[in-house]
Write a protein that holds these residues in place. Structure first.
Motif, PDB file in Angstrom:
ATOM      1  N   LEU A  30       0.847  -1.186   0.000  1.00  0.00           N
ATOM      2  CA  LEU A  30       0.000   0.000   0.000  1.00  0.00           C
ATOM      3  C   LEU A  30       0.885   1.239   0.000  1.00  0.00           C
ATOM      4  O   LEU A  30       1.982   1.244   0.599  1.00  0.00           O
ATOM      5  CB  LEU A  30      -0.923   0.022   1.219  1.00  0.00           C
ATOM      6  N   TRP A  31       0.398   2.277  -0.650  1.00  0.00           N
ATOM      7  CA  TRP A  31       1.102   3.557  -0.687  1.00  0.00           C
ATOM      8  C   TRP A  31       0.749   4.344   0.566  1.00  0.00           C
ATOM      9  O   TRP A  31      -0.388   4.732   0.768  1.00  0.00           O
ATOM     10  CB  TRP A  31       0.691   4.321  -1.937  1.00  0.00           C
ATOM     11  N   TRP A  32       1.732   4.528   1.448  1.00  0.00           N
ATOM     12  CA  TRP A  32       1.530   5.237   2.705  1.00  0.00           C
ATOM     13  C   TRP A  32       1.906   6.709   2.524  1.00  0.00           C
ATOM     14  O   TRP A  32       3.020   7.026   2.076  1.00  0.00           O
ATOM     15  CB  TRP A  32       2.387   4.638   3.817  1.00  0.00           C
ATOM     16  N   VAL A  33       0.985   7.586   2.908  1.00  0.00           N
ATOM     17  CA  VAL A  33       1.211   9.028   2.818  1.00  0.00           C
ATOM     18  C   VAL A  33       1.220   9.608   4.230  1.00  0.00           C
ATOM     19  O   VAL A  33       0.238   9.471   4.956  1.00  0.00           O
ATOM     20  CB  VAL A  33       0.111   9.713   1.990  1.00  0.00           C
ATOM     21  N   PRO A  34       2.313  10.257   4.647  1.00  0.00           N
ATOM     22  CA  PRO A  34       2.323  10.879   5.976  1.00  0.00           C
ATOM     23  C   PRO A  34       1.275  11.982   6.055  1.00  0.00           C
ATOM     24  O   PRO A  34       1.103  12.759   5.118  1.00  0.00           O
ATOM     25  CB  PRO A  34       3.743  11.454   6.092  1.00  0.00           C
ATOM     26  N   GLN A  35       0.557  12.040   7.160  1.00  0.00           N
ATOM     27  CA  GLN A  35      -0.452  13.078   7.336  1.00  0.00           C
ATOM     28  C   GLN A  35       0.196  14.454   7.223  1.00  0.00           C
ATOM     29  O   GLN A  35       1.258  14.708   7.793  1.00  0.00           O
ATOM     30  CB  GLN A  35      -1.137  12.930   8.686  1.00  0.00           C
ATOM     31  N   SER A  70       1.319  15.676   4.442  1.00  0.00           N
ATOM     32  CA  SER A  70       2.186  15.695   3.264  1.00  0.00           C
ATOM     33  C   SER A  70       1.366  15.429   2.016  1.00  0.00           C
ATOM     34  O   SER A  70       0.317  14.778   2.081  1.00  0.00           O
ATOM     35  CB  SER A  70       3.286  14.629   3.382  1.00  0.00           C
ATOM     36  N   PRO A  71       1.834  15.892   0.868  1.00  0.00           N
ATOM     37  CA  PRO A  71       1.120  15.583  -0.373  1.00  0.00           C
ATOM     38  C   PRO A  71       1.310  14.112  -0.733  1.00  0.00           C
ATOM     39  O   PRO A  71       2.280  13.475  -0.290  1.00  0.00           O
ATOM     40  CB  PRO A  71       1.798  16.497  -1.398  1.00  0.00           C
ATOM     41  N   PRO A  72       0.406  13.549  -1.532  1.00  0.00           N
ATOM     42  CA  PRO A  72       0.533  12.130  -1.906  1.00  0.00           C
ATOM     43  C   PRO A  72       1.836  11.808  -2.618  1.00  0.00           C
ATOM     44  O   PRO A  72       2.291  10.661  -2.591  1.00  0.00           O
ATOM     45  CB  PRO A  72      -0.670  11.901  -2.825  1.00  0.00           C
ATOM     46  N   THR A  73       2.436  12.812  -3.256  1.00  0.00           N
ATOM     47  CA  THR A  73       3.709  12.570  -3.935  1.00  0.00           C
ATOM     48  C   THR A  73       4.816  12.209  -2.950  1.00  0.00           C
ATOM     49  O   THR A  73       5.808  11.577  -3.331  1.00  0.00           O
ATOM     50  CB  THR A  73       4.127  13.822  -4.723  1.00  0.00           C
ATOM     51  N   ASP A  74       4.665  12.594  -1.685  1.00  0.00           N
ATOM     52  CA  ASP A  74       5.705  12.337  -0.688  1.00  0.00           C
ATOM     53  C   ASP A  74       5.343  11.123   0.164  1.00  0.00           C
ATOM     54  O   ASP A  74       5.384  11.162   1.392  1.00  0.00           O
ATOM     55  CB  ASP A  74       5.901  13.568   0.212  1.00  0.00           C
ATOM     56  N   GLY A  75       4.981  10.039  -0.513  1.00  0.00           N
ATOM     57  CA  GLY A  75       4.680   8.795   0.182  1.00  0.00           C
ATOM     58  C   GLY A  75       5.622   7.699  -0.261  1.00  0.00           C
ATOM     59  O   GLY A  75       6.571   7.928  -1.012  1.00  0.00           O
ATOM     60  N   THR A  76       5.349   6.489   0.197  1.00  0.00           N
ATOM     61  CA  THR A  76       6.139   5.338  -0.224  1.00  0.00           C
ATOM     62  C   THR A  76       5.308   4.076  -0.051  1.00  0.00           C
ATOM     63  O   THR A  76       4.315   4.064   0.694  1.00  0.00           O
ATOM     64  CB  THR A  76       7.448   5.212   0.568  1.00  0.00           C
ATOM     65  N   TYR A  77       5.727   3.020  -0.728  1.00  0.00           N
ATOM     66  CA  TYR A  77       5.040   1.740  -0.592  1.00  0.00           C
ATOM     67  C   TYR A  77       5.544   0.995   0.642  1.00  0.00           C
ATOM     68  O   TYR A  77       6.743   0.997   0.940  1.00  0.00           O
ATOM     69  CB  TYR A  77       5.281   0.868  -1.826  1.00  0.00           C
ATOM     70  N   VAL A  78       4.618   0.360   1.332  1.00  0.00           N
ATOM     71  CA  VAL A  78       4.943  -0.531   2.449  1.00  0.00           C
ATOM     72  C   VAL A  78       4.357  -1.900   2.107  1.00  0.00           C
ATOM     73  O   VAL A  78       3.194  -2.007   1.714  1.00  0.00           O
ATOM     74  CB  VAL A  78       4.370  -0.007   3.780  1.00  0.00           C
ATOM     75  N   HIS A  79       5.177  -2.927   2.231  1.00  0.00           N
ATOM     76  CA  HIS A  79       4.785  -4.268   1.816  1.00  0.00           C
ATOM     77  C   HIS A  79       4.171  -5.067   2.967  1.00  0.00           C
ATOM     78  O   HIS A  79       4.532  -4.888   4.130  1.00  0.00           O
ATOM     79  CB  HIS A  79       5.988  -5.022   1.249  1.00  0.00           C
ATOM     80  N   TYR A  80       3.261  -5.962   2.575  1.00  0.00           N
ATOM     81  CA  TYR A  80       2.588  -6.862   3.510  1.00  0.00           C
ATOM     82  C   TYR A  80       2.989  -8.296   3.192  1.00  0.00           C
ATOM     83  O   TYR A  80       3.595  -8.577   2.143  1.00  0.00           O
ATOM     84  CB  TYR A  80       1.070  -6.685   3.397  1.00  0.00           C
ATOM     85  N   ASP A  81       2.673  -9.197   4.086  1.00  0.00           N
ATOM     86  CA  ASP A  81       2.949 -10.611   3.864  1.00  0.00           C
ATOM     87  C   ASP A  81       1.868 -11.148   2.937  1.00  0.00           C
ATOM     88  O   ASP A  81       0.854 -11.694   3.375  1.00  0.00           O
ATOM     89  CB  ASP A  81       2.954 -11.363   5.198  1.00  0.00           C
ATOM     90  N   ALA A  82       2.093 -10.974   1.633  1.00  0.00           N
ATOM     91  CA  ALA A  82       1.065 -11.323   0.652  1.00  0.00           C
ATOM     92  C   ALA A  82       0.756 -12.810   0.668  1.00  0.00           C
ATOM     93  O   ALA A  82      -0.402 -13.205   0.463  1.00  0.00           O
ATOM     94  CB  ALA A  82       1.511 -10.886  -0.743  1.00  0.00           C
ATOM     95  N   GLU A  83       1.755 -13.641   0.904  1.00  0.00           N
ATOM     96  CA  GLU A  83       1.493 -15.076   0.912  1.00  0.00           C
ATOM     97  C   GLU A  83       0.539 -15.434   2.047  1.00  0.00           C
ATOM     98  O   GLU A  83      -0.402 -16.216   1.863  1.00  0.00           O
ATOM     99  CB  GLU A  83       2.789 -15.872   1.041  1.00  0.00           C
ATOM    100  N   ALA A  84       0.758 -14.850   3.217  1.00  0.00           N
ATOM    101  CA  ALA A  84      -0.142 -15.113   4.343  1.00  0.00           C
ATOM    102  C   ALA A  84      -1.538 -14.564   4.068  1.00  0.00           C
ATOM    103  O   ALA A  84      -2.551 -15.223   4.349  1.00  0.00           O
ATOM    104  CB  ALA A  84       0.432 -14.497   5.620  1.00  0.00           C
ATOM    105  N   MET A  85      -1.618 -13.356   3.510  1.00  0.00           N
ATOM    106  CA  MET A  85      -2.928 -12.749   3.226  1.00  0.00           C
ATOM    107  C   MET A  85      -3.697 -13.584   2.208  1.00  0.00           C
ATOM    108  O   MET A  85      -4.903 -13.814   2.352  1.00  0.00           O
ATOM    109  CB  MET A  85      -2.733 -11.328   2.695  1.00  0.00           C
ATOM    110  N   LEU A  86      -3.002 -14.063   1.177  1.00  0.00           N
ATOM    111  CA  LEU A  86      -3.665 -14.886   0.162  1.00  0.00           C
ATOM    112  C   LEU A  86      -4.051 -16.248   0.717  1.00  0.00           C
ATOM    113  O   LEU A  86      -5.102 -16.799   0.374  1.00  0.00           O
ATOM    114  CB  LEU A  86      -2.750 -15.050  -1.049  1.00  0.00           C
ATOM    115  N   ALA A  87      -3.194 -16.820   1.559  1.00  0.00           N
ATOM    116  CA  ALA A  87      -3.506 -18.126   2.138  1.00  0.00           C
ATOM    117  C   ALA A  87      -4.754 -18.048   3.010  1.00  0.00           C
ATOM    118  O   ALA A  87      -5.632 -18.927   2.949  1.00  0.00           O
ATOM    119  CB  ALA A  87      -2.317 -18.637   2.952  1.00  0.00           C
TER     120      ALA A  87
END
Length: 726
Positions: free
Chosen positions: A474-479, A481-498
């Protein structure tokens, strides 16, 4: 505040970010890489409880994280896909392959069964295939005395597939008014539509907007994609008269007065062109429900309610408590008295006791709504629908709502979910939804996510997951700040899909992922491998890697829901006639001249119509511009969808009447009545459900897709003669 970029040792910060799943760059296109600002990385790390405010802090945090990963025996979650061949020892799983020889392992299944063994080098140990499907507890004890615990998810290798090929209707429930509803569509209307569509039109499903509980306000945010709670449904959708206790309300005169007021509210929308007023509807329904819930439950109904409360436990208590507190202190829990901002505080416990009647009221509403949701699914299945009701899971929750209050420990404080800049929005997007913390989710065995899925699958024949890419990142945006100043944070996709596969399989439900827009490489392939259907919208299906022309039907993917449009896009009639450009021009939303926009829209529609004509899908191609014979062109669009191998085909219900208005126009707030429009005809006249199902135009469109013509696609070369069709 996060430190300025130059204060950080770049390599250390990048390594620290990587070890916490925080991206330092992303690729909006295969040939382009964008570097994320160090301040955005530091802010995301801070939201994960990691201090990265200077070089010393970064080095200290990096050393601590490397030591933690080096010393732990087990990751938070271990996944075993059932059905994977050949069967292997549990310790042969990649997550466990590095365990020291002689490590003792113990599995406690979710049913309480225990299995234990000692893993020695070169020996199989216990085969993973021996373990039942479920969420188990795995414990490891190394020879040196170190111990570790993990959540062990044993899940089906693939999610359930749709039972054959079928088509269905897509509709925003609030917009589907009948002559019995109270000013907006309700669950009684949904059951009626499903029954008609299944019995008469041979439809296989009805897909609706998220029906999650909303945050009350003045006015309430009408967007169904910013709910108070995703786990519990909104009682505004109740059909009051269908509640058994309604017949036993003592004050019939007062109830009759409410029904008269509801009739006036309904008439204002259907006969006078008023917008749907959710708050006015809820005011009436709440007053009626106060009377209905004063009627004692019979023994059987009481037992069913008690079972519901026991099944949902603390989550339901928290939700009902938030609703009760919101009535007293307002709907933003951040502004409540200090003690009440913590759901586990003594002050909250005292308030829950003092407001016990109101807590009970809101818990009963959740039960009643759950019951009518399950009744709608039963009606759909009894009408012959192989799938039934497709429910929509919003990507997140409102920061002021019940879930954000009750689950503060798993939400990232100071962050909002959004999207980075792309070809459609150079400024990026901030959706105002707090993201789950992946580390806290993992520490709980993803319990909030599992509970959410179980609740929704109680009444869903299928589940559409909005922005399904959020299972990966998910693209995390600091409160602030503009959306351009965000970054992606990864989740455990294998666990979420399982966990998704496990819960969907237990419910026998299909899952559809909304995967439109920018998608990380490999995500669509992973979703397809696990059986999650994608979403393909006609106007976006072009040969983007080639000449950019419309993608011929035989090149569409099979594992998808194929549609002509969605709630966020122009209806097909507007797309063909160019009315969507006129609307955006009137609202000042165009970034180019209206003439340029109209020319491009007309060329786009003409290109698609040319393909439809070459495939013999137009009975009599119009001599004029696109939209000259919009009814036949809309039918041709859906004949085209039939030609694709798509497993599911969706018909936007307003397309069957010629409605030109989108339900939601992104980029607007007060300028356009988002989420407040009833289904209407080509002249903008609201059409009640009773008239809708008798519409010759709608029936002619659905005849194209009836089961006797809905068969596996038979593809013909361009230029071949027309086929026999309805």
């Amino acid at each position: 505040m996060a430190a300025a970029p130059e204060e950080h040792p770049a390599e250390d910060l990048a390594r620290l970010a990587e070890l916490h799943g925080v991206a330092t760059s992303y690729r909006p296109a295969p040939d382009r890489t964008v570097q994320v600002s160090a301040s955005a990385v530091a802010a995301a790390l801070a939201a994960l409880g990691v201090d990265a405010t200077g070089p010393d802090a970064v080095r200290t945090a990096l050393a601590a994280r490397e030591r933690e990963l080096r010393e732990r025996l087990l990751p938070p979650t271990v996944v075993q896909w059932s059905g994977a061949e050949p069967a292997t020892a549990l310790t042969a799983l990649p997550a466990l392959a590095a365990l020291p020889a002689g490590t003792r392992l113990r599995v406690e299944t979710e049913d309480g069964e225990e299995r234990a063994w000692e893993e020695r080098a070169g020996e199989e140990g216990v085969l993973a295939a021996d373990l039942p499907l479920g969420v188990h507890r795995l414990t490891a004890t190394a020879p040196d005395g170190r111990t570790g615990e993990a959540c062990l998810v044993v899940a089906p290798d693939r999610l359930p597939a749709p039972p054959g090929r079928s088509y269905g209707l897509l509709v925003q429930l609030y917009s589907l008014l009948s002559r019995r509803s109270w000013g907006m569509g309700d669950l009684g209307d949904l059951a009626e539509l499903a029954g008609w569509a299944g019995h008469t039109a041979g439809a296989g499903f009805v897909q609706v907007n998220p029906l999650h509980a909303a945050v009350p306000g003045a006015p309430t945010d009408p967007s169904p994609y910013r709910p108070s709670s995703r786990r519990f449904p909104d009682p505004v959708h109740l059909r009051i008269e269908d509640i058994p206790e309604f017949a036993h309300v003592e004050d019939r005169e007062r109830l009759s007065a409410l029904l008269e007021r509801a009739g006036r509210l309904r008439a204002a929308v259907l006969d006078k062109g008023a917008l749907i007023d959710r708050d006015a509807v809820w005011e009436l329904k709440r007053e009626a429900l106060e009377q209905v819930l004063a009627v004692p439950l019979g023994p059987g109904r009481q037992a069913a309610y008690d079972a519901f409360r026991a099944a949902h436990g603390r989550a339901l208590d928290d939700h009902a408590t938030w609703c009760a507190l919101a009535e007293v202190h307002g709907s933003d829990w951040h502004r409540w008295p200090d003690g009440l901002r913590d759901p586990r505080s003594a002050a909250t416990a005292r308030a829950r006791s003092a407001l016990a009647d109101r807590v009970e009221f809101h818990a009963r509403l959740a039960w009643l709504t759950d019951g009518q949701l399950r009744a709608a699914q039963r009606a759909a299945r009894e009408a012959g629908m192989p799938v039934g009701i497709v429910h929509d899971l919003a990507v997140g929750v409102h920061p002021a709502g019940a879930d954000a209050w009750a689950q503060q420990d798993v939400f990232a404080a100071g962050m909002s979910v959004g999207a980075p800049p792309d070809a459609f929005n150079a400024r990026g997007q901030d959706w105002g939804l707090p993201p789950w913390r992946p580390d806290r989710l993992a520490a709980t065995g993803h319990a909030p996510y599992r509970d959410l899925l179980r609740a929704l699958f109680r009444y869903a024949g299928a589940l559409r997951i909005d922005h399904v890419m959020g299972l990966f990142r998910l693209w995390w945006v600091p409160q602030g700040s503009p959306p351009t100043d965000g970054t992606y944070v990864h989740y455990d996709a294998e666990a979420m899909l399982a966990l998704l596969s496990l819960e969907a399989t237990r419910a026998g439900a299909v899952v559809i992922g909304e995967d439109l827009g920018t998608v990380e490489p490999g995500v669509r392939e992973t979703l397809q491998r696990r059986g999650v259907l994608g979403t393909s919208v006609l106007w976006f299906e072009r040969d983007w890697e080639g000449d950019g022309r419309p993608l011929p039907p035989e090149r569409w993917r099979a594992d998808c829901l194929a549609t002509a449009t969605t709630h966020d896009l122009p209806p097909t009639a507007a797309r063909l006639t160019g009315d969507h450009v006129d609307l955006r021009d009137r609202l000042g939303l165009l970034t180019r001249s209206a003439a340029e926009e109209r020319a491009e829209a007309s060329a786009d529609a003409a290109e698609w119509l040319a393909l439809l004509g070459s495939l013999g899908l137009l009975d009599s191609p119009a001599a004029g511009p696109p939209g000259s014979d919009e009814e036949e062109e809309i039918r041709a669009v859906h004949r085209f969808l039939l030609r694709t191998p798509a497993r599911l085909i969706g018909v936007w219900l307003p397309d069957g009447l010629g409605d030109r208005r989108p339900q939601n126009l992104p980029g607007t707030w007060d300028e356009y009545p988002n989420w407040r429009l009833p289904v209407a005809d080509s002249d903008g006249r609201p059409v009640p459900l009773e008239e809708l199902v008798a519409s010759p135009r709608l029936r002619a469109l659905l005849d194209v897709l009836r089961p006797d013509v809905l068969r596996p696609a038979v593809l013909r070369p361009p230029g071949a003669g027309p086929t026999t069709r309805r």
